[in-house]
Design an enzyme around this catalytic site. Structure first.
Site, PDB file in Angstrom:
ATOM      1  N   PRO A   2      60.494  23.829  35.281  1.00  0.00           N
ATOM      2  CA  PRO A   2      60.860  24.418  34.011  1.00  0.00           C
ATOM      3  C   PRO A   2      59.691  24.499  33.038  1.00  0.00           C
ATOM      4  O   PRO A   2      58.838  23.625  33.017  1.00  0.00           O
ATOM      5  CB  PRO A   2      61.878  23.430  33.476  1.00  0.00           C
ATOM      6  CG  PRO A   2      61.665  22.166  34.245  1.00  0.00           C
ATOM      7  CD  PRO A   2      60.623  22.371  35.247  1.00  0.00           C
ATOM      8  N   GLU A   3      59.708  25.537  32.255  1.00  0.00           N
ATOM      9  CA  GLU A   3      58.759  25.659  31.145  1.00  0.00           C
ATOM     10  C   GLU A   3      59.560  25.539  29.852  1.00  0.00           C
ATOM     11  O   GLU A   3      60.758  25.264  29.889  1.00  0.00           O
ATOM     12  CB  GLU A   3      58.021  26.994  31.253  1.00  0.00           C
ATOM     13  CG  GLU A   3      57.353  27.180  32.620  1.00  0.00           C
ATOM     14  CD  GLU A   3      56.591  28.487  32.759  1.00  0.00           C
ATOM     15  OE1 GLU A   3      56.043  28.954  31.745  1.00  0.00           O
ATOM     16  OE2 GLU A   3      56.559  29.038  33.858  1.00  0.00           O
ATOM     17  N   LYS A  58      57.663  20.614  26.896  1.00  0.00           N
ATOM     18  CA  LYS A  58      58.569  20.583  28.046  1.00  0.00           C
ATOM     19  C   LYS A  58      59.312  19.252  28.134  1.00  0.00           C
ATOM     20  O   LYS A  58      59.782  18.883  29.205  1.00  0.00           O
ATOM     21  CB  LYS A  58      57.777  20.841  29.334  1.00  0.00           C
ATOM     22  CG  LYS A  58      57.003  22.165  29.316  1.00  0.00           C
ATOM     23  CD  LYS A  58      56.133  22.341  30.532  1.00  0.00           C
ATOM     24  CE  LYS A  58      55.185  23.524  30.365  1.00  0.00           C
ATOM     25  NZ  LYS A  58      54.214  23.636  31.465  1.00  0.00           N
ATOM     26  N   LYS A 166      33.516  29.044  25.196  1.00  0.00           N
ATOM     27  CA  LYS A 166      34.055  28.366  26.377  1.00  0.00           C
ATOM     28  C   LYS A 166      34.059  29.298  27.592  1.00  0.00           C
ATOM     29  O   LYS A 166      34.505  30.442  27.506  1.00  0.00           O
ATOM     30  CB  LYS A 166      35.485  27.875  26.087  1.00  0.00           C
ATOM     31  CG  LYS A 166      35.508  26.781  25.033  1.00  0.00           C
ATOM     32  CD  LYS A 166      34.842  25.562  25.583  1.00  0.00           C
ATOM     33  CE  LYS A 166      34.689  24.363  24.669  1.00  0.00           C
ATOM     34  NZ  LYS A 166      35.285  24.360  23.375  1.00  0.00           N
ATOM     35  N   ARG A 277      46.698  27.976  41.341  1.00  0.00           N
ATOM     36  CA  ARG A 277      48.018  28.451  40.907  1.00  0.00           C
ATOM     37  C   ARG A 277      48.068  29.967  41.108  1.00  0.00           C
ATOM     38  O   ARG A 277      47.107  30.676  40.779  1.00  0.00           O
ATOM     39  CB  ARG A 277      48.269  28.150  39.408  1.00  0.00           C
ATOM     40  CG  ARG A 277      48.057  26.712  38.965  1.00  0.00           C
ATOM     41  CD  ARG A 277      49.023  25.721  39.560  1.00  0.00           C
ATOM     42  NE  ARG A 277      50.425  25.996  39.329  1.00  0.00           N
ATOM     43  CZ  ARG A 277      51.113  25.574  38.269  1.00  0.00           C
ATOM     44  NH1 ARG A 277      50.528  24.882  37.315  1.00  0.00           N
ATOM     45  NH2 ARG A 277      52.390  25.836  38.156  1.00  0.00           N
TER      46      ARG A 277
END
Length: 287
Positions: A2-3, A58, A166, A277
């Site tokens: 879940p997010e 979360k 970055k 991912r």
DNA sequence: AAGAGGCCCTGATAGC
DNA sequence: TGCTATCAGGGCCTCT
């Protein structure tokens, strides 16, 4: 699993069903989670009234009458099931994010209330519970996390400050809970699609316009998902046994090799790995 | 210090 | 059918 949107749905259901109720009994079947369940877990929660239920990022936050706080995270595969008593029989079709039936395996903890029980199930054991004895300690724990996308602190100056110079790609930043909290792999992909930003783009190369889009669409996507009851990938149901439906609105996630849904775009959705991912993007809109 | 990669787990599915 | 490999909505830790 879940997010933020899915956790929000779980929170709303728990709020509706167990706020102001007293925990009558707890059965711990398996203490092994991401972190081993605290040895005093039962003692602290048992026979306590639940004063409030809320959410940060979360995490679900349970506020007990003894001013203790119990929080939990569902990891990748955690699910919550609310089982209501109906005359003599238990109804099992009231569950969150899992099949309408109560799972047989991996039920770690059961919380009993007057007319219902709440089950925490987690096959992969990436989820966990933590207990804090005061609000100060709870805040201290959450201090490590960045703002949610809805937070006023998630603004242009903040993005500038964090992303300037970055080299890390922007998708990894969206998944980095210290930068912004609540976004996971599905919504990171969807947000970047709406922003028309390539997930591999080095963060230092983002324009002011990109910042504005990121701020706008991260809110927009999460709110849309909450309104649709979250995303349902494996026949999971929510509070009333209803399926969340945001997965029908996916533009890129799990759409490898399909056509981009933007009108007049002749792009194809590509899949690649970023930090291991799955990452989905349109090869035209997100060049 | 920033960033990449490994690892913690089980279960579903694809491919041979 | 049965094996193996790969993948999964997360995040902490270690190494360079």
């Amino acid at each position: 699993m879940p997010e933020l949107p899915e956790i929000e749905i779980v929170k709303q259901s728990l709020y509706k069903n167990i706020k102001f109720k007293k925990i009558k009994k707890i059965i711990v079947k398996n203490r092994n989670l991401r972190f081993k369940l605290a040895s005093n877990f039962k003692n602290i929660l048992n026979n306590k009234k639940i004063v409030n239920i809320s959410r940060f990022s979360k995490y679900i936050i349970i506020n007990l009458e003894n001013s203790y706080f119990c929080i939990f995270h569902l990891g990748m595969s955690g699910t919550i099931h609310i089982v209501k008593k109906n005359n003599k029989n238990l109804i099992t079709n009231v569950s969150f994010y899992n099949s309408p039936l109560i799972p047989k395996k991996h039920n770690h903890i059961e919380f009993f209330f007057n007319n219902l029980k709440v089950i925490y199930n987690d096959p992969r054991r990436f989820g966990f519970f933590k207990i804090f004895s005061s609000q100060r300690k709870l805040f201290n724990y959450f201090n490590r996390y960045g703002p949610e996308p809805f937070d006023k602190k998630f603004n242009i100056n903040y993005l500038k400050k964090k992303l300037k110079g970055k080299s890390k790609n922007i998708k990894n930043y969206l998944l980095d809970q210290k930068f912004v909290s609540g976004i996971g792999n599905i919504y990171a992909n969807e947000i970047l699609f709406f922003c028309k930003i390539n997930p591999s783009l080095e963060s230092k190369k983002l324009s002011l316009e990109n910042y504005k889009k990121l701020i706008y669409y991260s809110k927009y996507i999460l709110i849309s998902a909450i309104k649709k009851g979250g995303s349902t990938i494996k026949n999971f149901t929510n509070t009333n046994g209803k399926l969340g439906s945001f997965q029908k609105n996916f533009n890129v996630y799990q759409r490898e090799n399909l056509k981009c849904l933007i009108k007049n775009c002749c792009g194809i959705i590509k899949k690649k790995k970023i930090s291991n991912r799955s990452t989905f993007y349109c090869n035209m809109c997100q060049k």
